[in-house]
Design an enzyme around this catalytic site. Structure first.
Site, PDB file in Angstrom:
ATOM      1  N   THR A  57      47.206  25.407  16.878  1.00  6.40           N
ATOM      2  CA  THR A  57      47.125  24.095  17.895  1.00  6.40           C
ATOM      3  C   THR A  57      46.520  24.646  19.400  1.00  6.40           C
ATOM      4  O   THR A  57      46.767  25.961  19.350  1.00  6.40           O
ATOM      5  CB  THR A  57      48.475  23.503  18.048  1.00  6.40           C
ATOM      6  OG1 THR A  57      48.451  22.662  19.153  1.00  6.40           O
ATOM      7  CG2 THR A  57      49.641  24.772  18.446  1.00  6.40           C
ATOM      8  N   ASP A  58      46.009  23.923  20.023  1.00  4.04           N
ATOM      9  CA  ASP A  58      45.760  24.296  21.566  1.00  4.04           C
ATOM     10  C   ASP A  58      46.821  24.744  22.372  1.00  4.04           C
ATOM     11  O   ASP A  58      46.646  25.518  23.289  1.00  4.04           O
ATOM     12  CB  ASP A  58      44.718  23.410  22.185  1.00  4.04           C
ATOM     13  CG  ASP A  58      45.278  22.035  22.248  1.00  4.04           C
ATOM     14  OD1 ASP A  58      46.301  21.619  21.731  1.00  4.04           O
ATOM     15  OD2 ASP A  58      44.677  21.007  22.831  1.00  4.04           O
ATOM     16  N   GLU A  59      48.003  24.237  21.909  1.00  2.00           N
ATOM     17  CA  GLU A  59      49.262  24.383  22.583  1.00  2.00           C
ATOM     18  C   GLU A  59      49.722  25.615  22.834  1.00  2.00           C
ATOM     19  O   GLU A  59      50.313  26.116  23.581  1.00  2.00           O
ATOM     20  CB  GLU A  59      50.224  23.644  22.052  1.00  2.00           C
ATOM     21  CG  GLU A  59      50.175  22.086  22.140  1.00  2.00           C
ATOM     22  CD  GLU A  59      51.378  21.472  21.827  1.00  2.00           C
ATOM     23  OE1 GLU A  59      52.472  21.776  21.590  1.00  2.00           O
ATOM     24  OE2 GLU A  59      51.418  20.005  21.498  1.00  2.00           O
ATOM     25  N   TYR A  70      58.174  24.345  19.595  1.00  2.00           N
ATOM     26  CA  TYR A  70      57.036  24.163  18.502  1.00  2.00           C
ATOM     27  C   TYR A  70      55.870  25.032  18.849  1.00  2.00           C
ATOM     28  O   TYR A  70      55.320  25.730  18.039  1.00  2.00           O
ATOM     29  CB  TYR A  70      56.590  22.407  18.608  1.00  2.00           C
ATOM     30  CG  TYR A  70      55.203  22.497  17.908  1.00  2.00           C
ATOM     31  CD1 TYR A  70      55.136  22.487  16.901  1.00  2.00           C
ATOM     32  CD2 TYR A  70      54.237  22.059  18.906  1.00  2.00           C
ATOM     33  CE1 TYR A  70      53.948  22.422  16.191  1.00  2.00           C
ATOM     34  CE2 TYR A  70      52.919  21.958  18.270  1.00  2.00           C
ATOM     35  CZ  TYR A  70      52.682  22.118  16.921  1.00  2.00           C
ATOM     36  OH  TYR A  70      51.550  21.863  16.439  1.00  2.00           O
ATOM     37  N   LYS A 130      54.256  28.288  16.574  1.00  2.00           N
ATOM     38  CA  LYS A 130      52.767  27.937  16.280  1.00  2.00           C
ATOM     39  C   LYS A 130      52.131  29.452  16.691  1.00  2.00           C
ATOM     40  O   LYS A 130      51.281  30.268  15.828  1.00  2.00           O
ATOM     41  CB  LYS A 130      52.048  27.040  16.701  1.00  2.00           C
ATOM     42  CG  LYS A 130      52.575  25.631  16.224  1.00  2.00           C
ATOM     43  CD  LYS A 130      52.508  25.623  14.593  1.00  2.00           C
ATOM     44  CE  LYS A 130      51.070  25.416  13.916  1.00  2.00           C
ATOM     45  NZ  LYS A 130      50.788  25.299  12.611  1.00  2.00           N
TER      46      LYS A 130
END
Ligand code: NAD
Ligand code: DAU
Length: 340
Positions: free
Chosen positions: A129-131, A156, A160
């Site tokens: 994810t970009d997060e 979260y 990741k």
């Protein structure tokens, strides 16, 4: 760096009964009938076998199991030529309430899959994810690039980010043939009703007022899930080993505008929603610079009209009430208990 085209014939797709994984499985079944898919999915609250129902049995097989189960992986992985790892606990709000399953599935699960890929010499593609890059200010001209430092904010996104780092290490130390992709917010069919767009559409269909966190100005960079699938296939088949590719479709929008676009489509006044308490640690803005994917692998999004994509998504939820209805009540109960 490998410059050769990889032609997968028998792949494992973890999390293939979730939102993005099942869209990928259906896309592969339609566009690459030469490729067999074994879906490995634990069927958590977010996994639904109906998401892949109706696909040819000769091409798609479901194995119900946990990516953390090393013995299962040892039996399953031999004979396959690639693992595409989508399975995860994926929802930020859940990770704030209870981070434990996030650490287990996202970190330990990735570790177990990497060990299996290493032992059985299987190509591995990691969905992320970009997060992992944290967030950007609303007025910052910069967008995320592959070499930016990792600065995850939530339980979260930190799990990741941890899993991405394991992939980088397993590639460098053990030579696992691995790639990573970090994608922005997906929308489209089969997305769980806990997520922003499906939550608001299904709430309106149920006569519940949509809920907007904070000041509603947080920005997400929306991409249609089919464009994500096409990008993952390009990276799996043409990507350079050890590389990270960012996937995004120039889809930056703030939450209040997305919500008002949904309200308008569904015949509701622009103010027919409730403001609710903000998500703790809420990332302000995500934005992807997809230049590397576009220039190195020739990928381009085809769903470039968000308005049209949103029309289709609203229509999908209108016509698939049987699919989302069973999860709606429990999801709203959970949100209500946390004031959201
Ligand atoms: P989802 O929550 O809809 O689906 C997750 C799937 O993984 C479910 O089918 C679930 O049953 C399965 N699963 C969970 N734990 C498992 C385990 N221990 N073993 C086997 N299967 C397990 O998630 P999603 O939104 O489709 O996201 C899929 C992947 O894409 C995740 O890795 C997520 O981090 C990543 N991602 C999501 C988005 C997005 O916008 N949703 C954007 C970028 C990246
Ligand atoms: O950026 C990629 C990420 O996008 C993925 O890694 C995650 O798996 C995926 O869940 C998604 O994370 P977000 O936290 O951005 O998505 P979510 O749908 O939970 O929320 C989108 C935005 O909408 C966010 O700013 C919070 C806000 N929101 C969400 C809900 C559910 C609301 O304002 N109201 C809501 O009811």
């Amino acid at each position: 760096m490998s410059e050769e085209l990889f032609e997968p014939h028998n792949i494992i797709v973890t999390g293939g009964c979730g939102f993005i994984g099942s869209n990928f499985v259906r896309w592969v079944a339609e566009n690459h009938p030469e490729c067999h898919v074994t879906v490995l999915d634990k069927l958590t609250y977010a996994g639904n076998p109906d998401n892949i129902a109706g696909l040819p049995e000769s091409q798609v097989e479901l194995v119900v199991g946990d990516v953390c189960d090393a013995a299962l992986l040892d039996r399953l992985v031999p004979g396959h030529d690639a693992i595409v790892h989508y399975a995860a606990e994926s929802h930020n709000d859940n990770s704030i309430l209870d981070p434990e399953p996030f650490v287990q599935t996202n970190v330990v699960g990735t570790y177990r899959l990497l060990q299996a890929a290493r032992k059985h010499d299987v190509r591995y593609h990691h969905i992320s994810t970009d997060e992992v890059y944290g967030d950007l200010a609303l007025d910052e001209p910069r967008r995320f690039r592959p070499d930016d430092p990792y600065k995850p904010s939530s339980p979260y996104s930190s799990t990741k980010a941890s899993s991405d780092l394991l992939v980088r290490a397993w590639h460098r130390t053990y030579g696992v043939r691995a790639t990573i992709s970090n994608c922005s917010n997906n929308y489209g069919p089969y997305q769980h009703v806990e997520k922003f767009i499906p939550r608001q559409i299904t709430s309106i269909l149920c006569g519940i007022r949509p809920k907007l966190y904070g000041d509603g100005r947080n920005v997400r960079d929306w991409i249609h899930t089919e464009d994500h699938s096409r990008a993952v296939w390009d990276i799996l088949t043409k990507g350079h080993m050890g590389e990270t590719y960012l996937i995004g479709a120039d889809g930056e929008k703030d939450n209040i505008h997305v919500l008002q676009a949904i309200l308008e489509r569904m015949g509701q006044p622009a103010d027919a929603f409730d403001w609710v308490r903000d998500r703790p640690g809420h990332d302000r803005r995500y934005a992807i610079d997809p230049t590397k994917l576009e220039t190195e692998l020739g990928w381009k999004p085809i769903h470039t009209d968000f308005s049209e994509g949103l029309d289709q998504t609203v229509e999908w939820y209108r016509s698939h009430e049987d699919w989302w209805r069973p999860a709606k009540e429990a999801t709203e109960k959970k949100y209500a208990a946390q004031g959201q």
